[in-house]
Every structure is written in C-alpha cells, then in structure tokens.
Motif scaffolding. Sequence first.
Motif, PDB file in Angstrom:
ATOM      1  N   GLY A  42       0.806  -1.224   0.000  1.00 50.47           N
ATOM      2  CA  GLY A  42       0.000   0.000   0.000  1.00 50.47           C
ATOM      3  C   GLY A  42       0.832   1.263   0.000  1.00 50.47           C
ATOM      4  O   GLY A  42       0.349   2.338  -0.369  1.00 50.47           O
ATOM      5  N   ASP A  43       2.124   1.153   0.419  1.00 50.03           N
ATOM      6  CA  ASP A  43       3.012   2.326   0.443  1.00 50.03           C
ATOM      7  C   ASP A  43       3.642   2.595  -0.922  1.00 50.03           C
ATOM      8  O   ASP A  43       4.347   3.592  -1.086  1.00 50.03           O
ATOM      9  CB  ASP A  43       4.182   2.105   1.429  1.00 50.03           C
ATOM     10  CG  ASP A  43       3.754   1.981   2.876  1.00 50.03           C
ATOM     11  OD1 ASP A  43       2.557   1.840   3.131  1.00 50.03           O
ATOM     12  OD2 ASP A  43       4.638   2.010   3.748  1.00 50.03           O
ATOM     13  N   ASP A  44       3.444   1.681  -1.876  1.00 52.79           N
ATOM     14  CA  ASP A  44       4.127   1.793  -3.172  1.00 52.79           C
ATOM     15  C   ASP A  44       3.655   3.034  -3.938  1.00 52.79           C
ATOM     16  O   ASP A  44       2.502   3.459  -3.792  1.00 52.79           O
ATOM     17  CB  ASP A  44       3.847   0.559  -4.042  1.00 52.79           C
ATOM     18  CG  ASP A  44       4.398  -0.728  -3.432  1.00 52.79           C
ATOM     19  OD1 ASP A  44       4.883  -0.685  -2.285  1.00 52.79           O
ATOM     20  OD2 ASP A  44       4.315  -1.765  -4.105  1.00 52.79           O
ATOM     21  N   CYS A  53       8.749   0.493  -4.024  1.00 55.30           N
ATOM     22  CA  CYS A  53       8.056  -0.453  -3.130  1.00 55.30           C
ATOM     23  C   CYS A  53       8.800  -0.456  -1.800  1.00 55.30           C
ATOM     24  O   CYS A  53       9.598  -1.374  -1.523  1.00 55.30           O
ATOM     25  CB  CYS A  53       8.057  -1.854  -3.734  1.00 55.30           C
ATOM     26  SG  CYS A  53       7.357  -1.964  -5.389  1.00 55.30           S
ATOM     27  N   PRO A  54       8.590   0.553  -0.956  1.00 57.04           N
ATOM     28  CA  PRO A  54       9.437   0.714   0.231  1.00 57.04           C
ATOM     29  C   PRO A  54       9.424  -0.504   1.155  1.00 57.04           C
ATOM     30  O   PRO A  54      10.473  -0.889   1.669  1.00 57.04           O
ATOM     31  CB  PRO A  54       8.838   1.941   0.936  1.00 57.04           C
ATOM     32  CG  PRO A  54       8.106   2.681  -0.123  1.00 57.04           C
ATOM     33  CD  PRO A  54       7.598   1.632  -1.066  1.00 57.04           C
ATOM     34  N   ASP A  55       8.252  -1.091   1.354  1.00 51.09           N
ATOM     35  CA  ASP A  55       8.201  -2.188   2.330  1.00 51.09           C
ATOM     36  C   ASP A  55       8.859  -3.455   1.788  1.00 51.09           C
ATOM     37  O   ASP A  55       9.530  -4.183   2.532  1.00 51.09           O
ATOM     38  CB  ASP A  55       6.752  -2.446   2.758  1.00 51.09           C
ATOM     39  CG  ASP A  55       6.225  -1.327   3.653  1.00 51.09           C
ATOM     40  OD1 ASP A  55       7.021  -0.446   4.040  1.00 51.09           O
ATOM     41  OD2 ASP A  55       5.023  -1.333   3.980  1.00 51.09           O
ATOM     42  N   ILE A  56       8.695  -3.724   0.497  1.00 50.42           N
ATOM     43  CA  ILE A  56       9.388  -4.875  -0.102  1.00 50.42           C
ATOM     44  C   ILE A  56      10.894  -4.670   0.018  1.00 50.42           C
ATOM     45  O   ILE A  56      11.635  -5.550   0.483  1.00 50.42           O
ATOM     46  CB  ILE A  56       9.012  -5.043  -1.593  1.00 50.42           C
ATOM     47  CG1 ILE A  56       7.549  -5.459  -1.743  1.00 50.42           C
ATOM     48  CG2 ILE A  56       9.937  -6.060  -2.280  1.00 50.42           C
ATOM     49  CD1 ILE A  56       7.087  -5.535  -3.195  1.00 50.42           C
ATOM     50  N   ARG A  96      14.103  10.583  -0.920  1.00 48.86           N
ATOM     51  CA  ARG A  96      15.555  10.365  -0.971  1.00 48.86           C
ATOM     52  C   ARG A  96      15.880   8.977  -1.519  1.00 48.86           C
ATOM     53  O   ARG A  96      16.093   8.027  -0.777  1.00 48.86           O
ATOM     54  CB  ARG A  96      16.154  10.530   0.429  1.00 48.86           C
ATOM     55  CG  ARG A  96      15.760  11.830   1.094  1.00 48.86           C
ATOM     56  CD  ARG A  96      16.798  12.904   1.119  1.00 48.86           C
ATOM     57  NE  ARG A  96      18.158  12.467   1.319  1.00 48.86           N
ATOM     58  CZ  ARG A  96      19.181  12.974   0.633  1.00 48.86           C
ATOM     59  NH1 ARG A  96      18.971  13.881  -0.297  1.00 48.86           N
ATOM     60  NH2 ARG A  96      20.410  12.573   0.880  1.00 48.86           N
ATOM     61  N   LEU A  97      15.932   8.906  -2.817  1.00 43.42           N
ATOM     62  CA  LEU A  97      16.254   7.652  -3.486  1.00 43.42           C
ATOM     63  C   LEU A  97      17.754   7.658  -3.804  1.00 43.42           C
ATOM     64  O   LEU A  97      18.220   8.518  -4.542  1.00 43.42           O
ATOM     65  CB  LEU A  97      15.423   7.577  -4.777  1.00 43.42           C
ATOM     66  CG  LEU A  97      14.964   6.223  -5.304  1.00 43.42           C
ATOM     67  CD1 LEU A  97      14.292   5.374  -4.242  1.00 43.42           C
ATOM     68  CD2 LEU A  97      14.038   6.434  -6.489  1.00 43.42           C
ATOM     69  N   GLY A  98      18.468   6.709  -3.214  1.00 47.70           N
ATOM     70  CA  GLY A  98      19.913   6.673  -3.380  1.00 47.70           C
ATOM     71  C   GLY A  98      20.341   5.987  -4.672  1.00 47.70           C
ATOM     72  O   GLY A  98      19.542   5.327  -5.345  1.00 47.70           O
TER      73      GLY A  98
HETATM   74  N1  FO1 Z   1      11.461   7.638   4.275  1.00 45.62           N
HETATM   75  C1  FO1 Z   1      11.658   8.921   4.610  1.00 45.62           C
HETATM   76  O1  FO1 Z   1      11.270   9.329   5.689  1.00 45.62           O
HETATM   77  N2  FO1 Z   1      12.281   9.789   3.717  1.00 45.62           N
HETATM   78  C2  FO1 Z   1      12.726   9.394   2.496  1.00 45.62           C
HETATM   79  O2  FO1 Z   1      13.234  10.205   1.747  1.00 45.62           O
HETATM   80  C3  FO1 Z   1      12.543   8.008   2.153  1.00 45.62           C
HETATM   81  C4  FO1 Z   1      13.031   7.489   0.965  1.00 45.62           C
HETATM   82  C5  FO1 Z   1      12.906   6.113   0.705  1.00 45.62           C
HETATM   83  C6  FO1 Z   1      13.443   5.567  -0.458  1.00 45.62           C
HETATM   84  C7  FO1 Z   1      13.322   4.216  -0.718  1.00 45.62           C
HETATM   85  C8  FO1 Z   1      12.643   3.398   0.192  1.00 45.62           C
HETATM   86  O3  FO1 Z   1      12.521   2.084  -0.060  1.00 45.62           O
HETATM   87  C9  FO1 Z   1      12.124   3.920   1.354  1.00 45.62           C
HETATM   88  C10 FO1 Z   1      12.241   5.277   1.624  1.00 45.62           C
HETATM   89  N3  FO1 Z   1      11.724   5.843   2.788  1.00 45.62           N
HETATM   90  C11 FO1 Z   1      11.898   7.156   3.085  1.00 45.62           C
HETATM   91  C12 FO1 Z   1      11.015   5.018   3.755  1.00 45.62           C
HETATM   92  C13 FO1 Z   1       9.567   4.779   3.411  1.00 45.62           C
HETATM   93  O4  FO1 Z   1       8.945   5.774   2.717  1.00 45.62           O
HETATM   94  C14 FO1 Z   1       8.758   4.444   4.670  1.00 45.62           C
HETATM   95  O5  FO1 Z   1       9.561   3.919   5.671  1.00 45.62           O
HETATM   96  C15 FO1 Z   1       7.717   3.437   4.429  1.00 45.62           C
HETATM   97  O6  FO1 Z   1       6.896   3.688   3.357  1.00 45.62           O
HETATM   98  C16 FO1 Z   1       6.873   3.238   5.696  1.00 45.62           C
HETATM   99  O7  FO1 Z   1       6.716   1.910   5.876  1.00 45.62           O
END
Ligand code: FO1
Length: 317
Positions: A42-44, A53-56, A96-98
């Motif tokens: 759902g966070d995608d 896909c942050p959680d994956i 912040r995508l590295g």
């Molecule tokens: N979380 C942030 O607070 N700031 C960011 O800039 C950020 C970038 C990011 C990039 C890739 C990724 O896989 C996760 C990232 N997150 C970032 C974490 C993410 O948005 C959250 O932790 C989850 O969506 C909550 O579960």
Amino acid sequence: MAVVRRPQRIVALAGGVGGAKLAHGLAQHIDPGHLTVVINTGDDFEHLGLLICPDIDTVLYNLAEVNHPVQGWGREGESFQVLAEVQRLGHEAWFRLGDRDIALHLLRRQGLDTGMTLTAITADLATRLGVQHPVLPMSDEPVRTIIHTPEGYLAFQEYFVHRRCEPRMLGMTLSGLERAQPTPQVMAALATADAIIFCPSNPYVSIEPILSLPGVRAAVAAKPAVAVSPIVGGQALKGPAAKMMAELGAEVTALGVARHYGSLLAGFVLDRTDAPLAPAIAALGPRVVVTDTVMNDKAGRARLAAEVLDMVEKELL
Ligand code: FO1
C-alpha cells in the motif's frame, strides 16, 4: 547464529522498518522452506518513472543485511548523486532515493516493462541480493494507501515523507482494492501455515492493507496468529503509528493494538515497559508474553524472534 530448523511453517505479515527487523530475526531461526514474509504494498508509488516499493525493499535489504544501519530503509553506504542531479535539473527531490537503490529500481522497471509480475520481480531481486526466504508482495495488482486529512486526500508517501505525517489523519482508503487480489503464492502460504506472525508494523497502514485483500482476513483467522506490539510505553518505536492511533481515537498502548486486532489474535507479545497491561490483554483472549521487544541489533532481532517462536510452539500449536 546458526539457523535452527523449526518444523512449523510460519507466515510473517510485515511492513516498515519494525516489520523488516523481526522478519530478519525470524530468518535467523527458520530455514527458507518454513518462513514466508508477506509484504504490504500500500506504500508503493510511481516516482521518476520508477515503481517504489518501500516495504518490499526494506525487507529485502534487511534480510540481505545491506540496509542502512540507522534509518532502517534504503542501502548502507548509499550515495545520492542521481538525486542531486535530478534536483539540479529542477525536479523536486523530497523522496531520498539513493544511487544503489536506483539500480534495483531500474531492474524492477525493466521487469515490469517486460510483463513480469511484481511477485516474480521480487523473487528475482531477492535472488540477486542473496535472500533465500520467500518475500511475497501481498498482491500483483496496485493497491495504494490514501490518507484522509483536513487538507484532503494525500497519497501515502506524500503524507509520510513529503509532509512528515504532520497533517491530522482522519481515516484512510485503499485505492485499487476493489480490483486487487492477493497473489496465489500468498494464499498458498497462508493455507499451509501453522501460524501467522503480525510483525511490529503499523497496524493501520502496514498490516491492514494485507488483511483487507479478498480472502486474507478469513485465511488468517483460520490459523493461530501472534502480534508483536509496535507500541512501547505509549510510543511507536519508529514511524507514525502512535500519532495515527491517537488521531483515529484508539488507545495508544499495547492494549489498543491488541483490541485493534481483536479476535484474530491467539497470542500477543508486548514489551516489559507495558507489563501492567498484560492482564487486560489476556482478558481479551490471547496468550500473552512480556519481553524486551526493542530490537537494537542483529542479536536482538534473533532473540525476540526466538521468544515469539517459542510462544507459538509451546502455547499455540
Ligand atoms: N522515508 C523517509 O522518511 N524519507 C525518504 O526520503 C525516504 C526514501 C525512501 C526511499 C526508498 C525506500 O525504499 C524507502 C524510503 N523511505 C523514506 C522510507 C519509506 O517511505 C517508509 O519507511 C515506508 O513507506 C513506511 O513503511
């Protein structure tokens, strides 16, 4: 720590950094044939032409032990040259995508463009990272969490990262849910599981989307399920769970979490800080274990996972 072969099949439901930490702890005890991690999608969101896909990715990076050691998400030793250039070219750079992370996202984009499912792409990325445990997106169809705020509806990452969870949460919807199905792999894992573990993830925005997919809540309800509280001493260890619970009118305690999951729970694990709540939680029905739930390092993750698995084996099976 050596992997102890436990005969039970465990499915862990996870999202966010807390979920990834416990999944990593469980993976230190359970061989890949007996542990499946089902992930909230759902966070995608689509960003810069990529599917994020942050959680994956947080689970993959933690299982591969290449995650950023402090923030939990993203890569260790990361650089941000691409992002700096994107910003120099006039595009906003709040997410912040590295550079290393972008490499993985390019491969995901390529997989999607060639018609692969998110499940197949995730399995491929897991293999490339050396992750052996199955990591399953909850669905191959897009489901997007939308946060209702006094300013209107905000897409999840807009709310979470761009707005730092500052707007008051009035509710949430899962856009696309009406067209989404859990994957066959997720349903098969749930059907053959001996127990389900709700990782210490946000109950609303991490676990609820998984449970909301057609058939999932019923499949989980058919098995013994244990939740680890993400709330310790009235605070979320990470993320906005406490703020959300307060804004949604829930009690911001481990008891509030146990009430939220209700009859789904056969077991509940809470922190020693909250030991006085144990009798009230037990009165709701589940077996209760009180322990240290804060996972400060790899050994701490393994220790908490062992306690959860001991409870499952001794009390629930
Ligand atoms: N979380 C942030 O607070 N700031 C960011 O800039 C950020 C970038 C990011 C990039 C890739 C990724 O896989 C996760 C990232 N997150 C970032 C974490 C993410 O948005 C959250 O932790 C989850 O969506 C909550 O579960």
